[in-house]
Design a protein around this motif. Structure first.
Motif, PDB file in Angstrom:
ATOM      1  N   SER A  45      45.313  40.311  26.500  1.00 58.14           N
ATOM      2  CA  SER A  45      44.501  40.492  27.685  1.00 58.14           C
ATOM      3  C   SER A  45      43.730  39.213  28.008  1.00 58.14           C
ATOM      4  CB  SER A  45      43.548  41.663  27.448  1.00 58.14           C
ATOM      5  OG  SER A  45      42.665  41.795  28.512  1.00 58.14           O
ATOM      6  N   ALA A  49      46.174  36.599  29.304  1.00 60.01           N
ATOM      7  CA  ALA A  49      46.601  36.895  30.669  1.00 60.01           C
ATOM      8  C   ALA A  49      45.490  36.559  31.657  1.00 60.01           C
ATOM      9  CB  ALA A  49      46.987  38.360  30.799  1.00 60.01           C
ATOM     10  N   GLU A  50      44.270  36.872  31.268  1.00 58.88           N
ATOM     11  CA  GLU A  50      43.152  36.615  32.168  1.00 58.88           C
ATOM     12  C   GLU A  50      42.998  35.126  32.428  1.00 58.88           C
ATOM     13  OE1 GLU A  50      39.568  38.562  31.024  1.00 58.88           O
ATOM     14  OE2 GLU A  50      38.325  37.189  32.198  1.00 58.88           O
ATOM     15  N   LEU A  79      51.246  37.150  33.085  1.00 59.60           N
ATOM     16  CA  LEU A  79      51.866  37.330  31.771  1.00 59.60           C
ATOM     17  C   LEU A  79      52.756  38.568  31.797  1.00 59.60           C
ATOM     18  CD1 LEU A  79      51.866  36.169  28.893  1.00 59.60           C
ATOM     19  CD2 LEU A  79      50.054  37.767  28.331  1.00 59.60           C
ATOM     20  N   ILE A 133      55.309  41.070  29.587  1.00 61.58           N
ATOM     21  CA  ILE A 133      55.631  41.368  28.205  1.00 61.58           C
ATOM     22  C   ILE A 133      57.112  41.658  28.091  1.00 61.58           C
ATOM     23  CG2 ILE A 133      53.311  42.224  27.839  1.00 61.58           C
ATOM     24  CD1 ILE A 133      54.267  44.942  27.715  1.00 61.58           C
ATOM     25  N   LEU A 174      44.768  46.361  32.965  1.00 66.48           N
ATOM     26  CA  LEU A 174      44.035  46.617  31.727  1.00 66.48           C
ATOM     27  C   LEU A 174      42.545  46.618  32.020  1.00 66.48           C
ATOM     28  CD1 LEU A 174      45.763  44.407  29.027  1.00 66.48           C
ATOM     29  CD2 LEU A 174      46.279  46.722  29.777  1.00 66.48           C
ATOM     30  N   ILE A 234      51.206  42.287  32.728  1.00 67.44           N
ATOM     31  CA  ILE A 234      49.898  42.856  32.485  1.00 67.44           C
ATOM     32  C   ILE A 234      48.875  42.156  33.358  1.00 67.44           C
ATOM     33  CG2 ILE A 234      50.555  43.455  30.148  1.00 67.44           C
ATOM     34  CD1 ILE A 234      48.871  41.348  29.088  1.00 67.44           C
ATOM     35  N   PRO A 261      45.077  41.877  33.637  1.00 67.66           N
ATOM     36  CA  PRO A 261      43.723  42.118  33.160  1.00 67.66           C
ATOM     37  C   PRO A 261      42.754  41.856  34.303  1.00 67.66           C
ATOM     38  CG  PRO A 261      44.403  39.944  32.512  1.00 67.66           C
ATOM     39  CD  PRO A 261      45.567  40.555  33.263  1.00 67.66           C
ATOM     40  N   VAL A 262      41.578  42.410  34.167  1.00 67.92           N
ATOM     41  CA  VAL A 262      40.582  42.234  35.226  1.00 67.92           C
ATOM     42  C   VAL A 262      39.666  41.077  34.848  1.00 67.92           C
ATOM     43  CG1 VAL A 262      38.772  43.341  36.543  1.00 67.92           C
ATOM     44  CG2 VAL A 262      40.682  44.686  35.684  1.00 67.92           C
ATOM     45  N   PRO A 263      39.741  39.993  35.589  1.00 65.65           N
ATOM     46  CA  PRO A 263      38.876  38.846  35.263  1.00 65.65           C
ATOM     47  C   PRO A 263      37.421  39.213  35.495  1.00 65.65           C
ATOM     48  CG  PRO A 263      40.592  38.261  36.862  1.00 65.65           C
ATOM     49  CD  PRO A 263      40.579  39.742  36.753  1.00 65.65           C
ATOM     50  N   ARG A 264      36.578  38.556  34.770  1.00 64.38           N
ATOM     51  CA  ARG A 264      35.148  38.756  34.930  1.00 64.38           C
ATOM     52  C   ARG A 264      34.751  38.580  36.392  1.00 64.38           C
ATOM     53  NH1 ARG A 264      34.678  38.706  29.954  1.00 64.38           N
ATOM     54  NH2 ARG A 264      36.272  37.112  29.637  1.00 64.38           N
TER      55      ARG A 264
END
Lengths: 336, 336
Positions: free
Chosen positions: A83, A86-87, A96, A98, B66, B98, B100-103
């Motif tokens: 995670s 990917a971020e 990213l 998988i 995610l 995937i 992910p949620v960035p800040r």
DNA sequence: CTTGACTCCCAAAACGTTTTGGAGAATCCT
DNA sequence: AGGATTCTCCAAAACGTTTTGGGAGTCAAG
């Protein structure tokens, strides 16, 4: 929703100008640029990813292969790592994907599919073997990649790894300093680099202390593998008083074996990985773990630098191993 | 390595014919087809993914978001699930990316980026809220998606979920049957559907038994959240003799609270998720888990069917919850 | 007035594939 | 023999973007 063509038409401009305006080129006037930007914003315009990828000859994708073998994925926080990676990649326009290994296919075939189909700009490999065909393939193709774990490949390649040798050497020395003389090792499959190097660390320490490195048993990197390997060591005529285990999972299996054997609870044990459940075993499992935070971001950075063309030698990170002091390593040095 | 054009040239054929031969169309003679196939094989030809995607107007990608929140990802085997899903999707030419949620960004923005940029053909959402803006957005865009967990969205959408209501109801009834009368609930954040429905299950059972559902405390879906919530219940004048916890993580936190309180070890407890570490807590944590195997493949199948255009009503799976009998639910019904 | 530099814009090519709409030759039917 | 049908193949268009290589127009300097 909208198209570059439609957007251009609605603005009375050419496709070229709209494209360049959005990319902030200087050869479009500030006024036009602003006008275009507003219109794009209002229309919710996003460039079509496939078209851009085709034109720019970049996939904007990085693949990570997930081993399907037993023994799970090594690190406990693997998903967090992914995670984070990917971020960080996303901030540079890369996503990213998988790439699990389907039944009956080799990891090599996966790499081939992704690389030769131009599906990715780079790859992330986990669970390296000492001689890793994936590494050799990617090197032959010249595609950027980073591994989690070293290999014995003659040509250098980017990696992030923990210094398993030093970690297992010092864990063994710690047992020796505590008075232990029969220190066993529960080893993982030696084709894996991490398993091999950990065994070498234990062995080096034993030899430094003038002890024979003969209490070693190899098993699958699973709870069951650790259980079996431990039982084998416990059957020895002169059984160990301390056990250094290649992974926490194996250590937990070894703990189970110790419970089933007379006086087993007196045997010290240490693992590696810092699995969360290690805090709940009885006794709580002392362990080791790789230092460094936000590993995912480190992988991402290395990947980006590899894509940018930096030489492999500058893209290798060897992290120190730190000791996690719980209780399982504190048994008396003399067995029952 | 090679190009369709180069391949055609080397064979003295047109691009069209080579392309159709490889795709197995019937309007190319068997002889030519074979000749083309061999040449393609020898050249290691793989069609350029970006080009095909552009032409076919399909991204060949599915994204899974995610959540970055605390409380990790719900299911313990989440990575296995993803892996299974990706594997199944790959068999149909789809890859899983995937997201992910960035800040500082919302999950909604992620969805927007992926959907409006035509980066994906479908999405997989986890950790749904009762009112979930991602679901509303995807529905408005008409893009196929499947959620892990239901929502209160007025329009139906594909999902896979566990029947938390039934699970928590019957766990509560089990405590009642064992003689418990003060049965508390440690609830997760009620904006999440799973947390809400579990609380409703507990509450329904309490009312069926003629008991007041007042011993309820809400916390973050983490170990710490469970700890705090449990402490609050334990401070009540008439404290519970049994605890039904929204998640295992919270239950483990609650166990810690019980250890710190006089007579706490006499309180029964049950969680949900079947985290591996639950087997190692003391006492070993009784829990529940969703039935069904290879959940990842189920998600993949639903995604494929959603992409194929099947109506949402046919793409909803509600799985039964099964009880995992360890030891923590077997304390006496009367507190110290 | 010419030249050169600069500003702002655009037509067209290119990326590599799939698909459309035939074309030419051979075969079959009557 | 003439027409219809089948069998192979192909040129060209299309997908939506980025980039190349200018082309007008303006302005200042020569």
């Amino acid at each position: 929703m909208a198209n570059l063509k439609q957007l251009a038409q609605s603005l009375g401009l050419s496709i070229t100008t709209v494209s360049r305006a959005l990319d902030g080129y200087s050869d479009v006037s500030a006024a036009t640029r602003e006008r275009v930007r507003e219109a794009a914003e209002k229309a919710g315009y996003r460039p079509n990813a496939s078209a851009r990828r085709l034109r720019k000859q970049r996939a904007e994708l990085v693949a990570v292969t997930l081993p399907a073998d037993p023994g799970h994925i090594g690190p406990p926080h693997f998903l967090d790592m992914l995670s984070g990676c990917a971020e960080h990649l996303a901030a540079f326009g890369l996503n990213l994907v998988i790439a699990p290994v389907p039944r009956g296919e080799s990891e090599l075939e996966i790499c081939r599919r992704f690389v030769d189909g131009r599906r990715v700009d780079a790859m992330l490999l986990v669970r390296t073997k000492r001689r890793d065909e994936r590494v050799e393939f990617l090197q032959s193709r010249g595609i950027p990649f980073v591994t989690n774990g070293r290999t014995e490949s003659p040509a250098p390649h980017p990696y992030i790894d923990g210094d398993g040798f030093a970690g297992f050497r010092s864990a063994t020395l710690r047992f020796h300093a505590a008075g232990h003389r029969r220190i066993g090792h529960i080893a993982g499959p030696q084709e894996y680099y991490f398993a091999h190097v950990r065994r070498m660390g234990w062995q080096a320490a034993m030899e430094e202390c003038g002890l024979a490195p003969d209490l070693c048993s190899e098993g699958a990197p699973t709870e069951q593998g650790g259980y079996m390997a431990a039982l084998e060591l416990l059957r020895q005529p002169s059984r160990p008083t301390a056990l250094v285990c290649a992974t926490d999972e194996m250590a937990i299996g070894a703990l189970r074996a110790l419970r089933e054997v007379e006086g087993g609870y007196q045997i010290s044990i240490i693992g590696h990985d810092d699995l969360p459940m290690g805090a709940f075993t009885s006794p709580p499992l002392s362990t080791m773990r790789m230092t460094g935070e936000n590993l995912g971001a480190s992988f991402a950075t290395l990947l980006l630098r590899a894509i940018a063309g930096e030489p492999a030698e500058q893209l290798q990170e060897l992290h120190a191993i730190e000791f996690v002091d719980r209780d399982s390593h504190r048994r008396p040095p003399v067995a029952a």
